[in-house]
Enzyme design. Structure first.
Site, PDB file in Angstrom:
ATOM      1  N   LYS A   1      -9.597 -11.733 -16.889  1.00 58.17           N
ATOM      2  CA  LYS A   1      -9.734 -11.907 -18.339  1.00 58.17           C
ATOM      3  C   LYS A   1      -9.008 -13.157 -18.852  1.00 58.17           C
ATOM      4  CE  LYS A   1     -10.809  -9.740 -22.326  1.00 58.17           C
ATOM      5  NZ  LYS A   1     -12.034  -8.962 -22.585  1.00 58.17           N
TER       6      LYS A   1
ATOM      7  N   GLY B   1       0.854  -1.187   0.000  1.00 59.21           N
ATOM      8  CA  GLY B   1       0.000   0.000   0.000  1.00 59.21           C
ATOM      9  C   GLY B   1       0.882   1.227   0.000  1.00 59.21           C
TER      10      GLY B   1
ATOM     11  N   ASP C   1     -15.914 -11.997 -23.756  1.00 56.61           N
ATOM     12  CA  ASP C   1     -16.627 -12.099 -22.479  1.00 56.61           C
ATOM     13  C   ASP C   1     -18.086 -12.519 -22.671  1.00 56.61           C
ATOM     14  OD1 ASP C   1     -14.239 -11.140 -21.590  1.00 56.61           O
ATOM     15  OD2 ASP C   1     -14.938  -9.084 -21.340  1.00 56.61           O
TER      16      ASP C   1
ATOM     17  N   CYS D   1       5.274  -6.160   1.878  1.00 55.15           N
ATOM     18  CA  CYS D   1       5.634  -4.741   1.940  1.00 55.15           C
ATOM     19  C   CYS D   1       4.842  -4.031   3.049  1.00 55.15           C
ATOM     20  CB  CYS D   1       5.441  -4.113   0.560  1.00 55.15           C
ATOM     21  SG  CYS D   1       6.296  -2.547   0.379  1.00 55.15           S
ATOM     22  N   TYR D   2       3.884  -3.164   2.694  1.00 56.99           N
ATOM     23  CA  TYR D   2       3.082  -2.490   3.723  1.00 56.99           C
ATOM     24  C   TYR D   2       2.452  -3.515   4.666  1.00 56.99           C
ATOM     25  CZ  TYR D   2      -0.554   0.456   5.820  1.00 56.99           C
ATOM     26  OH  TYR D   2      -1.365   1.114   6.706  1.00 56.99           O
TER      27      TYR D   2
ATOM     28  N   HIS E   1       8.549  -7.824  -3.485  1.00 58.08           N
ATOM     29  CA  HIS E   1       7.270  -8.180  -4.130  1.00 58.08           C
ATOM     30  C   HIS E   1       7.384  -9.498  -4.898  1.00 58.08           C
ATOM     31  CE1 HIS E   1       5.037  -4.513  -3.200  1.00 58.08           C
ATOM     32  NE2 HIS E   1       6.250  -3.961  -3.173  1.00 58.08           N
TER      33      HIS E   1
ATOM     34  N   GLU F   1       4.992 -11.023  -6.296  1.00 57.30           N
ATOM     35  CA  GLU F   1       3.940 -11.132  -7.317  1.00 57.30           C
ATOM     36  C   GLU F   1       4.354 -10.548  -8.664  1.00 57.30           C
ATOM     37  OE1 GLU F   1       4.048  -9.169  -4.761  1.00 57.30           O
ATOM     38  OE2 GLU F   1       3.055  -7.238  -5.045  1.00 57.30           O
TER      39      GLU F   1
END
Ligand code: XMP
Length: 525
Positions: A381, A68, A242, A95-96, A184, A186
């Site tokens: 997606k 964050g 979609d 992190c945060y 991070h 990710e």
């Protein structure tokens, strides 16, 4: 407020392991959730202030606290219920999230003497080989982005890794199954980040790899049957991935009690309308109403040159046509929509100024008197693409570049006429064909042609010409929010230009758009 905490809870069964991502305002929260799903564990993003009971009611196998932008020691910094840290559910703070956990449990967080941004060397100190860094090297490159750091660990914690300027880059209280990472895992720049997440999910939380798109299709089919019961549904089909995948899935669940309505507004690209009919009516055998509304839309658009007016008129006309068809069909009580998870998450937080009125052909207004069936409200997606393939939709439909609801009307700059649409459609088909042939279709976010409202002088043979100008637009992007012009090879651009000026009657000049977004937008109108 972000997504409703209840969101997707109905999809979570006792057999379905779930990991919750608590969002503290990170730009990467969605990425964390996607990475978890790529590891075949179902994940949900919830706002940081979701009540503890609501989180625990979902019976998560693990909770990840996102990063964050705030500092945990600032007044008003986002905080979760402190009961989370003693709930017994395994936690991973990133992190945060790590700094918050350290602060809450009696450690100390403050400004880092030296901030770290970007690729950073990491030294693994973890002794036991069965923890977060299981199977990994002792020296690694990770991605950092922090101005604060944990100065003192809370009681019970140990350091698992450090960097040159961050003494506690990975920490743990193994007994309580509380973990923290300053880097991070990710982002793709932390190349082995998925291994750390895998170790957390499988080794520490005890998750089973149960989230697959095949299992999703099975579960969603049951749920659609339960929701619709003996009722009937209608779906506005645009040919986009979609709404196409949503229609195919609902058809799988309720068969001919679904009717698809395909409103052909005449603003589609070459061959698209035929493809929709061929795939859905001929291949799947679905009840499909093909409404030829081309003249209606052209009449509405006559004399209109203002882009916003075009969008509004097309949106309105679409709803009118769709509502007429729904009445003709005896007004089924359910409406199928291809709404995606990012739309659901973002609709609660979107504060950005409206740049353009986006008209989504599949997305009819909530005011229409239908109950919604939205099977992809929890999917990203790329997951919908897998579902679409699983359901047997053709690659050309699954891999289609995004296409705006108002279609070619916003790529014919100025007045939309049948003749100008035909010119654009032909030029656009050449762009699409050549990009596909070059093998670059997957590297660009979108590539298309735009017809400009000017004539310029040219020469053909010995004669002067005065013809149309086509602009070619190709961009790279992650999400369409920002974009850069694609550095297409010069010989590809040359082929596109030669073919357009040679094959499309009345075009004497082709230009390539080299603007990024911002300050331009992807579409010209
Ligand atoms: P812009 O032009 O705003 O486009 O940079 C960003 C992305 O959104 C698409 N786009 C639309 N999609 N209805 C849609 O469904 C619309 O009205 C619309 N306008 C733009 C555009 O193609 C790009 O992918």
């Amino acid at each position: 407020m972000l997504a409703s905490p209840r969101l997707g809870a109905d999809l979570v069964r006792s057999t379905q392991d779930l990991v919750v991502v608590l969002d503290f305002g990170a730009q990467y929260s969605q990425l964390i959730a996607r990475r978890i799903r790529e590891l075949h564990v179902y994940s949900l993003i919830l706002p940081f202030d979701t009540a503890l009971e609501e989180i625990l009611a979902l019976r998560p196998k693990g909770i990840i606290l996102s990063g964050g932008a705030a500092s945990v020691y600032e007044p008003g910094a986002p905080r979760c219920d402190p009961g989370l840290f003693t709930s017994g559910v395994p936690l991973l703070g990133i992190c945060y999230g790590m700094q918050l956990m350290a602060q809450a449990l009696g450690g100390e967080t403050g400004p880092a003497p030296r901030k770290e941004f970007g690729r950073t060397r990491l030294y693994v100190d973890e002794l036991a080989g069965d923890g977060l860094f299981r199977g990994l090297e002792r020296r690694l490159l990770c991605w950092m982005s922090h101005g604060d750091t944990v100065h003192r660990l809370p009681p019970g914690f140990e350091t698992l890794a450090h960097s040159d300027h961050c003494p506690h880059a990975a920490v743990a209280d193994r007994a309580r199954r509380l973990y923290g990472l300053q880097f991070h895992p990710e982002v793709s720049h932390t190349a082995w980040g998925a291994d750390v997440l895998r170790n957390f999910l499988y080794g520490i939380c005890g998750c089973a790899p149960s989230w697959t798109m095949t299992s999703f299709v099975e579960r969603a089919t049951q749920e659609i049957r339960a929701q619709v019961g003996g009722g009937r549904a209608i779906c506005a089909l645009s040919g986009g991935v979609d709404s196409s995948a949503a229609a195919a899935l609902v058809f799988r669940a309720i068969g001919e009690r679904l009717t698809c309505v395909f409103v052909d507004h005449g603003l589609l690209r070459r061959g698209e309308a035929d493809q929709v009919v061929a795939v859905f009516r001929d291949h799947f055998g679905m009840p499909l109403v093909h409404v030829d509304a081309r003249q209606r839309f052209l009449e509405r658009l006559r004399g209109v040159t203002d882009p916003e007016q075009k969008r509004v008129l097309i949106g309105r006309e679409f709803i009118t046509v769709f509502a007429e068809e729904a009445s003709r069909l005896g007004r089924p009580e359910f409406l199928v929509q291809g709404t995606l998870y990012p739309d659901v998450i973002e609709s609660g937080t979107r504060t950005a100024a409206r740049i353009k009125t986006h008209h989504n052909v599949g997305g009819l207004p909530a005011a229409l008197p239908f109950r919604l069936v939205e099977p992809f409200r929890t999917l990203f997606k790329d997951e919908v693409r897998v579902v679409a393939r699983t359901l047997g939709l053709p690659d050309a439909m699954v891999d289609r570049h995004p296409f705006p609801g108002p279609g070619l009307a916003i790529r014919v700059v100025g007045e939309v006429t049948e003749e100008r649409l035909a010119i654009l459609r032909h030029a656009d088909a050449i762009v699409t064909e050549e990009i596909r042939r070059s093998g670059l279709a997957r590297d660009v976010w979108q590539a298309f042609a735009v017809l400009l409202p000017v004539h310029t002088v040219g020469v053909a043979g010995d004669a002067r010409t005065y013809g149309h100008v086509i602009a070619v637009r190709a961009v790279t992007s992650q999400d369409g929010m920002t974009a850069d012009w694609a550095r297409l090879p010069a010989d590809l651009l040359e082929t596109v230009s030669n073919r357009i000026t040679g094959e499309v009657r009345g075009v004497s000049r082709v230009v390539y758009d080299i603007s990024s977004k911002p300050p331009a937008t992807i579409e010209w109108e």
